[in-house]
Every structure is written in C-alpha cells, then in structure tokens.
Scaffold this motif. Structure first.
Motif, PDB file in Angstrom:
ATOM      1  N   THR A   1       0.841  -1.192   0.000  1.00 52.62           N
ATOM      2  CA  THR A   1       0.000   0.000   0.000  1.00 52.62           C
ATOM      3  C   THR A   1       0.878   1.244   0.000  1.00 52.62           C
ATOM      4  OG1 THR A   1      -1.714  -1.179   1.217  1.00 52.62           O
ATOM      5  CG2 THR A   1      -1.824   1.222   1.223  1.00 52.62           C
ATOM      6  N   ALA A   2       0.618   2.140  -0.933  1.00 49.41           N
ATOM      7  CA  ALA A   2       1.435   3.360  -1.049  1.00 49.41           C
ATOM      8  C   ALA A   2       0.644   4.426  -1.792  1.00 49.41           C
ATOM      9  CB  ALA A   2       2.736   3.063  -1.786  1.00 49.41           C
ATOM     10  N   ARG A   3       1.118   5.651  -1.733  1.00 46.94           N
ATOM     11  CA  ARG A   3       0.521   6.753  -2.482  1.00 46.94           C
ATOM     12  C   ARG A   3       1.623   7.719  -2.898  1.00 46.94           C
ATOM     13  NH1 ARG A   3      -0.722   7.230   2.860  1.00 46.94           N
ATOM     14  NH2 ARG A   3      -0.107   9.154   3.945  1.00 46.94           N
ATOM     15  N   ALA A   4       1.346   8.485  -3.935  1.00 46.57           N
ATOM     16  CA  ALA A   4       2.351   9.420  -4.460  1.00 46.57           C
ATOM     17  C   ALA A   4       1.670  10.702  -4.906  1.00 46.57           C
ATOM     18  CB  ALA A   4       3.111   8.787  -5.628  1.00 46.57           C
ATOM     19  N   ALA A   5       2.432  11.805  -4.864  1.00 46.03           N
ATOM     20  CA  ALA A   5       1.907  13.100  -5.295  1.00 46.03           C
ATOM     21  C   ALA A   5       3.049  13.914  -5.884  1.00 46.03           C
ATOM     22  CB  ALA A   5       1.269  13.840  -4.123  1.00 46.03           C
ATOM     23  N   GLY A   6       2.804  14.452  -7.083  1.00 42.81           N
ATOM     24  CA  GLY A   6       3.822  15.267  -7.742  1.00 42.81           C
ATOM     25  C   GLY A   6       3.476  16.754  -7.671  1.00 42.81           C
TER      26      GLY A   6
ATOM     27  N   SER B   1      10.993  19.664  -9.690  1.00 46.17           N
ATOM     28  CA  SER B   1       9.802  18.818  -9.571  1.00 46.17           C
ATOM     29  C   SER B   1       9.990  17.887  -8.390  1.00 46.17           C
ATOM     30  CB  SER B   1       9.590  18.009 -10.853  1.00 46.17           C
ATOM     31  OG  SER B   1       9.377  18.864 -11.955  1.00 46.17           O
ATOM     32  N   ASP B   2       9.056  17.916  -7.445  1.00 46.97           N
ATOM     33  CA  ASP B   2       9.119  17.087  -6.245  1.00 46.97           C
ATOM     34  C   ASP B   2       8.089  15.964  -6.335  1.00 46.97           C
ATOM     35  OD1 ASP B   2      11.006  18.828  -5.223  1.00 46.97           O
ATOM     36  OD2 ASP B   2       9.520  20.036  -4.141  1.00 46.97           O
ATOM     37  N   LEU B   3       8.531  14.744  -6.046  1.00 49.27           N
ATOM     38  CA  LEU B   3       7.632  13.600  -6.010  1.00 49.27           C
ATOM     39  C   LEU B   3       7.665  13.006  -4.610  1.00 49.27           C
ATOM     40  CD1 LEU B   3       5.713  11.643  -7.402  1.00 49.27           C
ATOM     41  CD2 LEU B   3       7.706  10.274  -8.077  1.00 49.27           C
ATOM     42  N   ALA B   4       6.526  13.083  -3.903  1.00 49.30           N
ATOM     43  CA  ALA B   4       6.418  12.538  -2.547  1.00 49.30           C
ATOM     44  C   ALA B   4       5.797  11.146  -2.628  1.00 49.30           C
ATOM     45  CB  ALA B   4       5.565  13.448  -1.678  1.00 49.30           C
ATOM     46  N   VAL B   5       6.524  10.144  -2.126  1.00 45.66           N
ATOM     47  CA  VAL B   5       6.050   8.755  -2.112  1.00 45.66           C
ATOM     48  C   VAL B   5       5.937   8.311  -0.661  1.00 45.66           C
ATOM     49  CG1 VAL B   5       6.500   6.379  -2.831  1.00 45.66           C
ATOM     50  CG2 VAL B   5       7.191   8.277  -4.308  1.00 45.66           C
ATOM     51  N   THR B   6       4.747   7.871  -0.267  1.00 41.81           N
ATOM     52  CA  THR B   6       4.513   7.425   1.104  1.00 41.81           C
ATOM     53  C   THR B   6       4.169   5.940   1.084  1.00 41.81           C
ATOM     54  OG1 THR B   6       3.664   9.615   1.707  1.00 41.81           O
ATOM     55  CG2 THR B   6       3.177   7.791   3.207  1.00 41.81           C
ATOM     56  N   THR B   7       4.935   5.154   1.835  1.00 41.35           N
ATOM     57  CA  THR B   7       4.724   3.703   1.891  1.00 41.35           C
ATOM     58  C   THR B   7       4.285   3.301   3.289  1.00 41.35           C
ATOM     59  OG1 THR B   7       7.038   3.281   2.457  1.00 41.35           O
ATOM     60  CG2 THR B   7       6.478   3.354   0.133  1.00 41.35           C
ATOM     61  N   GLU B   8       3.497   2.241   3.373  1.00 39.40           N
ATOM     62  CA  GLU B   8       3.005   1.762   4.665  1.00 39.40           C
ATOM     63  C   GLU B   8       3.646   0.444   5.090  1.00 39.40           C
ATOM     64  OE1 GLU B   8      -1.223   1.671   4.792  1.00 39.40           O
ATOM     65  OE2 GLU B   8      -1.455   3.736   4.071  1.00 39.40           O
TER      66      GLU B   8
ATOM     67  N   ARG C   1      19.104  -3.833  -0.818  1.00 41.93           N
ATOM     68  CA  ARG C   1      18.716  -2.691   0.020  1.00 41.93           C
ATOM     69  C   ARG C   1      17.199  -2.695   0.194  1.00 41.93           C
ATOM     70  NH1 ARG C   1      23.103   0.937   0.325  1.00 41.93           N
ATOM     71  NH2 ARG C   1      24.946  -0.345  -0.147  1.00 41.93           N
ATOM     72  N   THR C   2      16.731  -2.036   1.231  1.00 46.11           N
ATOM     73  CA  THR C   2      15.300  -1.936   1.508  1.00 46.11           C
ATOM     74  C   THR C   2      14.924  -0.488   1.778  1.00 46.11           C
ATOM     75  OG1 THR C   2      15.634  -2.372   3.868  1.00 46.11           O
ATOM     76  CG2 THR C   2      15.179  -4.276   2.449  1.00 46.11           C
ATOM     77  N   VAL C   3      13.640  -0.216   1.674  1.00 42.47           N
ATOM     78  CA  VAL C   3      13.091   1.111   1.978  1.00 42.47           C
ATOM     79  C   VAL C   3      12.088   0.942   3.103  1.00 42.47           C
ATOM     80  CG1 VAL C   3      11.760   3.060   1.103  1.00 42.47           C
ATOM     81  CG2 VAL C   3      13.423   1.917  -0.379  1.00 42.47           C
ATOM     82  N   PRO C   4      12.249   1.636   4.229  1.00 45.28           N
ATOM     83  CA  PRO C   4      11.324   1.481   5.351  1.00 45.28           C
ATOM     84  C   PRO C   4      10.003   2.207   5.083  1.00 45.28           C
ATOM     85  CG  PRO C   4      12.936   3.160   5.860  1.00 45.28           C
ATOM     86  CD  PRO C   4      13.340   2.587   4.539  1.00 45.28           C
ATOM     87  N   PRO C   5       8.978   1.899   5.857  1.00 42.02           N
ATOM     88  CA  PRO C   5       7.727   2.639   5.718  1.00 42.02           C
ATOM     89  C   PRO C   5       7.934   4.119   6.041  1.00 42.02           C
ATOM     90  CG  PRO C   5       7.422   0.653   7.042  1.00 42.02           C
ATOM     91  CD  PRO C   5       8.895   0.835   6.877  1.00 42.02           C
ATOM     92  N   GLY C   6       7.121   4.961   5.412  1.00 42.13           N
ATOM     93  CA  GLY C   6       7.189   6.384   5.702  1.00 42.13           C
ATOM     94  C   GLY C   6       7.184   7.227   4.451  1.00 42.13           C
ATOM     95  N   PRO C   7       7.315   8.550   4.615  1.00 41.27           N
ATOM     96  CA  PRO C   7       7.352   9.450   3.457  1.00 41.27           C
ATOM     97  C   PRO C   7       8.767   9.536   2.881  1.00 41.27           C
ATOM     98  CG  PRO C   7       7.355  10.729   5.480  1.00 41.27           C
ATOM     99  CD  PRO C   7       7.249   9.288   5.890  1.00 41.27           C
ATOM    100  N   HIS C   8       8.868   9.563   1.567  1.00 40.29           N
ATOM    101  CA  HIS C   8      10.147   9.682   0.876  1.00 40.29           C
ATOM    102  C   HIS C   8       9.964  10.656  -0.288  1.00 40.29           C
ATOM    103  CE1 HIS C   8      10.989   6.071   3.192  1.00 40.29           C
ATOM    104  NE2 HIS C   8       9.951   5.484   2.605  1.00 40.29           N
ATOM    105  N   THR C   9      10.986  11.480  -0.544  1.00 43.43           N
ATOM    106  CA  THR C   9      10.889  12.488  -1.601  1.00 43.43           C
ATOM    107  C   THR C   9      11.987  12.281  -2.633  1.00 43.43           C
ATOM    108  OG1 THR C   9       9.938  14.101  -0.064  1.00 43.43           O
ATOM    109  CG2 THR C   9      10.880  14.960  -2.105  1.00 43.43           C
ATOM    110  N   PHE C  10      11.607  12.430  -3.901  1.00 43.45           N
ATOM    111  CA  PHE C  10      12.549  12.374  -5.016  1.00 43.45           C
ATOM    112  C   PHE C  10      12.370  13.668  -5.823  1.00 43.45           C
ATOM    113  CE2 PHE C  10      11.486   8.158  -3.712  1.00 43.45           C
ATOM    114  CZ  PHE C  10      12.685   7.452  -3.752  1.00 43.45           C
TER     115      PHE C  10
ATOM    116  N   LEU D   1       6.663  -0.333  -6.943  1.00 42.36           N
ATOM    117  CA  LEU D   1       7.041  -0.758  -5.593  1.00 42.36           C
ATOM    118  C   LEU D   1       6.896  -2.266  -5.471  1.00 42.36           C
ATOM    119  CD1 LEU D   1       4.725   1.803  -5.377  1.00 42.36           C
ATOM    120  CD2 LEU D   1       5.998   2.091  -3.261  1.00 42.36           C
ATOM    121  N   THR D   2       7.865  -2.911  -4.834  1.00 45.70           N
ATOM    122  CA  THR D   2       7.842  -4.361  -4.618  1.00 45.70           C
ATOM    123  C   THR D   2       7.940  -4.634  -3.128  1.00 45.70           C
ATOM    124  OG1 THR D   2       8.964  -4.725  -6.731  1.00 45.70           O
ATOM    125  CG2 THR D   2       8.910  -6.567  -5.181  1.00 45.70           C
ATOM    126  N   GLY D   3       6.964  -5.369  -2.580  1.00 45.17           N
ATOM    127  CA  GLY D   3       6.977  -5.710  -1.167  1.00 45.17           C
ATOM    128  C   GLY D   3       7.938  -6.835  -0.849  1.00 45.17           C
ATOM    129  N   SER D   4       8.125  -7.100   0.422  1.00 44.28           N
ATOM    130  CA  SER D   4       9.036  -8.164   0.849  1.00 44.28           C
ATOM    131  C   SER D   4       8.533  -9.541   0.438  1.00 44.28           C
ATOM    132  CB  SER D   4       9.217  -8.106   2.367  1.00 44.28           C
ATOM    133  OG  SER D   4       7.958  -8.190   3.026  1.00 44.28           O
TER     134      SER D   4
END
Length: 228
Positions: free
Chosen positions: A99-104, A117-124, A177-186, A208-211
């Motif tokens: 489950t995730a969401r993104a906003a540009g 250009s900012d892309l906010a990606v939030t993962t749960e 490598r892994t990405v923890p849950p939370g907000p991330h910006t690119f 996005l690929t889960g474990s």
C-alpha cells in the motif's frame, strides 16, 4: 438366429454395459474373505447336446463380459485413488502489492529560468524493490541541473536521460537494500526557457515491490503550474 448376429448383439451389449463398481467391489471382498463351505459337492457337467440356445448364450457371455469390464474398472478405480494421484503444480493468486501513495508538485522555490519537480512517495510497509521515474516534458530549453532524494545516496542507482520529448530521471533501489515505511521524496532539478513553464505534460511512474514479492504501480502528473 445366425452366429454373426449373435456375436454382434453380444458385442453391443458388452459395450453398452455400465457395471456397478461399488457392488462388484463388495462382492469380490466377500468372496475372498469367506471360506468355501465344506462337504458341498459340485454339480456334474451336463453332456453337450450339440444345440445352441441363443438367449442363454447371450446372457452368459454378457455376464462374463460384464464381469471382466467390472474388474477392469475396479482396477482402474484402485489405481486412481486420491493417495496415488501425482501432485499437480501449485497454483495461487499473486501476493497483493504494498500500500502506497504518491503526489507530484512543482517546488515554489523555482524562478523564470529554473524549476524543481518534487515527487512525494509514502509507503506503509517495507519495500524490497523501488523504481521511481520522473519525466519532465521538453517545453523548450529543459536541461538537467541535478537531483536528490531523502533516502541514502548509496541505496539507489540514478540515471538522467535526454529524450526527444522529455528529460527522464530514474531512481532504482540497489539489490539487497530496503526502503522502510514512511514518506520519501525524489526531486528533479532543471533549467528551462524563460517564463512560466507549463508542467501539465510532466508525469511520474513508481513501481514498488513488497518483501513478499507483491507489486504496486503508481502513476500521475505534476499539474499546470511551473516555476515563477
């Protein structure tokens, strides 16, 4: 009735016969379990009279064929019991994606010649794989001036590709490598022709690929506003 006709009718009767396998099995089991009665004399054979009785012959042969078919079916039944069947290939539904969401958005700190250009990606949930692609449409004079992300730089491979109609930024999570849950910006930074740039053709794609191997794809844009 001639012999050829009798044979034909017997063959048709044998082919049409459908034995009761359950009853045959029960009879076989009873016959093998019960001992033969002692002192019982068999009936002496009758002398051959030289005459054929078509009806009697048909019934006897049909019974014999039925017995053979029944035993054959019984053997087939035993050979295909559930415990003896080979296991088929395992089938199942694919794992649900994370489950995730993104906003540009276009960063308000830009100017008439430069934008970000900012892309906010939030993962749960933790991610085992992540690819972020940001496409900046070529609206005139668009040239890359840099990029950044909130995750550690060594976690990603970054490429910037100039295409005829877009400048493409791509971040790919390194294997292991892994990405923890939370907000991330690119973020993607670039120069552009003087004036207010139209970002309505800019797009992003996030894979996005889960474990557990489940995948989610997010797509969207950045709206019409550009740097001021």
């Amino acid at each position: 009735m001639d012999e050829a006709r009798i044979r034909r009718e017997l063959r048709e009767a044998a082919l049409a016969h459908r034995p009761d396998r359950a009853r045959i099995l029960a009879r076989v089991e009873r016959g093998t379990a019960a001992p033969a009665p002692a002192g019982r004399r068999g009936r002496p054979p009758r002398p051959w009279s030289g005459r054929r009785r078509p009806a009697a012959v048909a019934v006897a042969v049909a019974a014999a064929v039925a017995g053979v078919v029944g035993l054959g079916g019984l053997g087939g039944l035993a050979a295909t019991t559930p415990g003896d069947r080979p296991a088929g290939p395992a089938t199942g539904l694919p794992a649900p994606g994370p489950t995730a969401r993104a906003a540009g958005t276009i960063d308000p700190g830009g100017n008439r010649w430069w934008a970000q250009s900012d892309l906010a990606v939030t993962t749960e949930a933790p991610l085992a794989g992540l690819t972020v692609e940001l496409r900046v449409a070529q609206t005139g004079g668009v040239v890359s001036t840099g990029h950044w992300r909130t995750r550690p730089a060594e976690d990603f491979t970054v490429t910037v590709t100039e295409e005829p109609r877009a400048l493409v930024y791509r971040w790919t999570l390194e294997r292991g490598r892994t990405v923890p849950p939370g907000p991330h910006t690119f973020a993607a930074q670039y120069d552009h022709a003087e004036g207010v740039r139209d970002a309505s053709a800019d797009t992003y794609t996030v894979l996005l690929t889960g474990s557990d191997g489940g995948r989610t794809t997010l797509r969207g844009g950045f709206g019409p506003r550009g740097g001021s």
